[in-house]
Motif scaffolding. Sequence first.
Motif, PDB file in Angstrom:
ATOM      1  N   ILE A   9       7.340  -8.461   4.846  1.00 29.59           N
ATOM      2  CA  ILE A   9       6.556  -8.285   3.615  1.00 29.59           C
ATOM      3  C   ILE A   9       5.859  -6.934   3.691  1.00 29.59           C
ATOM      4  O   ILE A   9       5.121  -6.651   4.641  1.00 29.59           O
ATOM      5  N   ILE A  10       6.094  -6.091   2.687  1.00 23.84           N
ATOM      6  CA  ILE A  10       5.499  -4.753   2.644  1.00 23.84           C
ATOM      7  C   ILE A  10       4.420  -4.749   1.569  1.00 23.84           C
ATOM      8  O   ILE A  10       4.690  -5.086   0.409  1.00 23.84           O
ATOM      9  N   PHE A  11       3.219  -4.372   1.951  1.00 22.85           N
ATOM     10  CA  PHE A  11       2.088  -4.362   1.036  1.00 22.85           C
ATOM     11  C   PHE A  11       1.788  -2.964   0.512  1.00 22.85           C
ATOM     12  O   PHE A  11       1.852  -1.980   1.259  1.00 22.85           O
ATOM     13  N   ASP A  12       1.427  -2.898  -0.758  1.00 24.60           N
ATOM     14  CA  ASP A  12       0.780  -1.740  -1.351  1.00 24.60           C
ATOM     15  C   ASP A  12      -0.691  -1.778  -0.917  1.00 24.60           C
ATOM     16  O   ASP A  12      -1.158  -2.789  -0.387  1.00 24.60           O
ATOM     17  N   MET A  13      -1.432  -0.690  -1.157  1.00 26.54           N
ATOM     18  CA  MET A  13      -2.841  -0.655  -0.780  1.00 26.54           C
ATOM     19  C   MET A  13      -3.773  -0.939  -1.965  1.00 26.54           C
ATOM     20  O   MET A  13      -4.225  -2.051  -2.168  1.00 26.54           O
ATOM     21  N   ASP A  14      -4.051   0.105  -2.768  1.00 30.06           N
ATOM     22  CA  ASP A  14      -5.035  -0.024  -3.847  1.00 30.06           C
ATOM     23  C   ASP A  14      -4.545  -0.967  -4.940  1.00 30.06           C
ATOM     24  O   ASP A  14      -3.445  -0.812  -5.462  1.00 30.06           O
ATOM     25  N   GLY A  15      -5.373  -1.947  -5.276  1.00 29.65           N
ATOM     26  CA  GLY A  15      -5.009  -2.918  -6.296  1.00 29.65           C
ATOM     27  C   GLY A  15      -4.212  -4.089  -5.760  1.00 29.65           C
ATOM     28  O   GLY A  15      -3.907  -5.016  -6.507  1.00 29.65           O
ATOM     29  N   VAL A 113       3.194   0.225   2.800  1.00 29.00           N
ATOM     30  CA  VAL A 113       3.705   1.501   2.288  1.00 29.00           C
ATOM     31  C   VAL A 113       2.862   1.862   1.070  1.00 29.00           C
ATOM     32  O   VAL A 113       2.758   1.073   0.125  1.00 29.00           O
ATOM     33  N   SER A 114       2.259   3.054   1.089  1.00 30.06           N
ATOM     34  CA  SER A 114       1.359   3.460   0.016  1.00 30.06           C
ATOM     35  C   SER A 114       1.583   4.926  -0.332  1.00 30.06           C
ATOM     36  O   SER A 114       2.083   5.701   0.485  1.00 30.06           O
ATOM     37  N   ASN A 115       1.176   5.297  -1.539  1.00 30.72           N
ATOM     38  CA  ASN A 115       1.204   6.710  -1.946  1.00 30.72           C
ATOM     39  C   ASN A 115      -0.104   7.433  -1.614  1.00 30.72           C
ATOM     40  O   ASN A 115      -0.391   8.489  -2.154  1.00 30.72           O
ATOM     41  N   PHE A 134      -0.484  -6.245  11.242  1.00 33.90           N
ATOM     42  CA  PHE A 134       0.582  -5.384  10.714  1.00 33.90           C
ATOM     43  C   PHE A 134       1.429  -4.776  11.826  1.00 33.90           C
ATOM     44  O   PHE A 134       0.922  -4.375  12.866  1.00 33.90           O
ATOM     45  N   THR A 135       2.720  -4.698  11.549  1.00 34.34           N
ATOM     46  CA  THR A 135       3.675  -4.162  12.510  1.00 34.34           C
ATOM     47  C   THR A 135       3.840  -2.652  12.375  1.00 34.34           C
ATOM     48  O   THR A 135       3.975  -1.936  13.376  1.00 34.34           O
ATOM     49  N   ASP A 136       3.806  -2.132  11.134  1.00 33.28           N
ATOM     50  CA  ASP A 136       4.051  -0.704  10.919  1.00 33.28           C
ATOM     51  C   ASP A 136       3.541  -0.326   9.534  1.00 33.28           C
ATOM     52  O   ASP A 136       3.337  -1.189   8.671  1.00 33.28           O
ATOM     53  N   PHE A 137       3.325   0.974   9.317  1.00 31.18           N
ATOM     54  CA  PHE A 137       2.911   1.468   8.005  1.00 31.18           C
ATOM     55  C   PHE A 137       3.277   2.934   7.873  1.00 31.18           C
ATOM     56  O   PHE A 137       3.492   3.634   8.860  1.00 31.18           O
ATOM     57  N   ILE A 138       3.361   3.387   6.611  1.00 30.11           N
ATOM     58  CA  ILE A 138       3.658   4.795   6.310  1.00 30.11           C
ATOM     59  C   ILE A 138       3.100   5.098   4.921  1.00 30.11           C
ATOM     60  O   ILE A 138       2.992   4.196   4.083  1.00 30.11           O
ATOM     61  N   CYS A 139       2.762   6.366   4.695  1.00 27.44           N
ATOM     62  CA  CYS A 139       2.250   6.726   3.372  1.00 27.44           C
ATOM     63  C   CYS A 139       2.702   8.131   2.976  1.00 27.44           C
ATOM     64  O   CYS A 139       3.185   8.906   3.806  1.00 27.44           O
ATOM     65  N   TYR A 140       2.520   8.441   1.716  1.00 27.46           N
ATOM     66  CA  TYR A 140       2.873   9.758   1.165  1.00 27.46           C
ATOM     67  C   TYR A 140       2.222  10.885   1.942  1.00 27.46           C
ATOM     68  O   TYR A 140       2.848  11.911   2.227  1.00 27.46           O
ATOM     69  N   GLY A 141       0.967  10.712   2.319  1.00 25.13           N
ATOM     70  CA  GLY A 141       0.253  11.766   3.028  1.00 25.13           C
ATOM     71  C   GLY A 141       0.798  12.056   4.405  1.00 25.13           C
ATOM     72  O   GLY A 141       0.558  13.140   4.962  1.00 25.13           O
ATOM     73  N   ASP A 142       1.545  11.115   4.976  1.00 22.87           N
ATOM     74  CA  ASP A 142       2.113  11.325   6.311  1.00 22.87           C
ATOM     75  C   ASP A 142       3.327  12.247   6.296  1.00 22.87           C
ATOM     76  O   ASP A 142       3.576  12.972   7.255  1.00 22.87           O
ATOM     77  N   ASN A 143       4.099  12.184   5.196  1.00 17.31           N
ATOM     78  CA  ASN A 143       5.363  12.920   5.212  1.00 17.31           C
ATOM     79  C   ASN A 143       5.741  13.555   3.875  1.00 17.31           C
ATOM     80  O   ASN A 143       6.788  14.209   3.772  1.00 17.31           O
TER      81      ASN A 143
END
Length: 212
Positions: A9-15, A113-115, A134-143
Amino acid sequence: MGKINTDGIIFDMDGTIWDNIPVFAGSWTRAAKEMGYDVEFTPEMLMGLFGKTMTDIADASIPDPDPAKRYKTLELCEEYEMADLAVSKMDTTYPGLEDVLEDLSKRVKLYIVSNCQAGYIETYLERSGHGKYFTDFICYGDNGLGKADNIKGLVAKNNIKHPVYIGDIQGDKDACDAAGVDFIWAAYGYGKSIDSYVAKIDDISQLKEIIE
């Protein structure tokens, strides 16, 4: 509605996970005025902007023909929001979130995963103590990659066979379509309508009931 079978299950952040708009409206307005722009970032305005990449937000909200100045202003907005969040004592996570994460993490791996900007997800995990779920995460600001590419990248990296993404706005659904991932609509968030979804929840606690 039938149960959803997933191994990730991949979660968004805001909202979806939390709502920082009560904190950030003042942060962003202060930054904009400091940069010389008469822009009032109301909660309603931020609700319509959150979920986009930071450059898209800058293009939509900062009245300057020079993109460099728009992006510089958004960088200051980010700086002020992180500073204000660091000193805020407000619990901005949605009620019942930890109970959901604790329950689901025993059955399936959880991801984000978030922007958002780099460091934002880490701030949430540190403030909340939810990193253990959480097992892992990534966002727009990282890459610098948009949500669809980051969803695909995270799915491939973690070898998720049947991923599902939970988000609150149409942009989340569009990213899922591009990434080939099923979408659960967090209807309690910022989005007013979504064109389609495999499930809809009106409260984060309902997520426990729809996952196999």
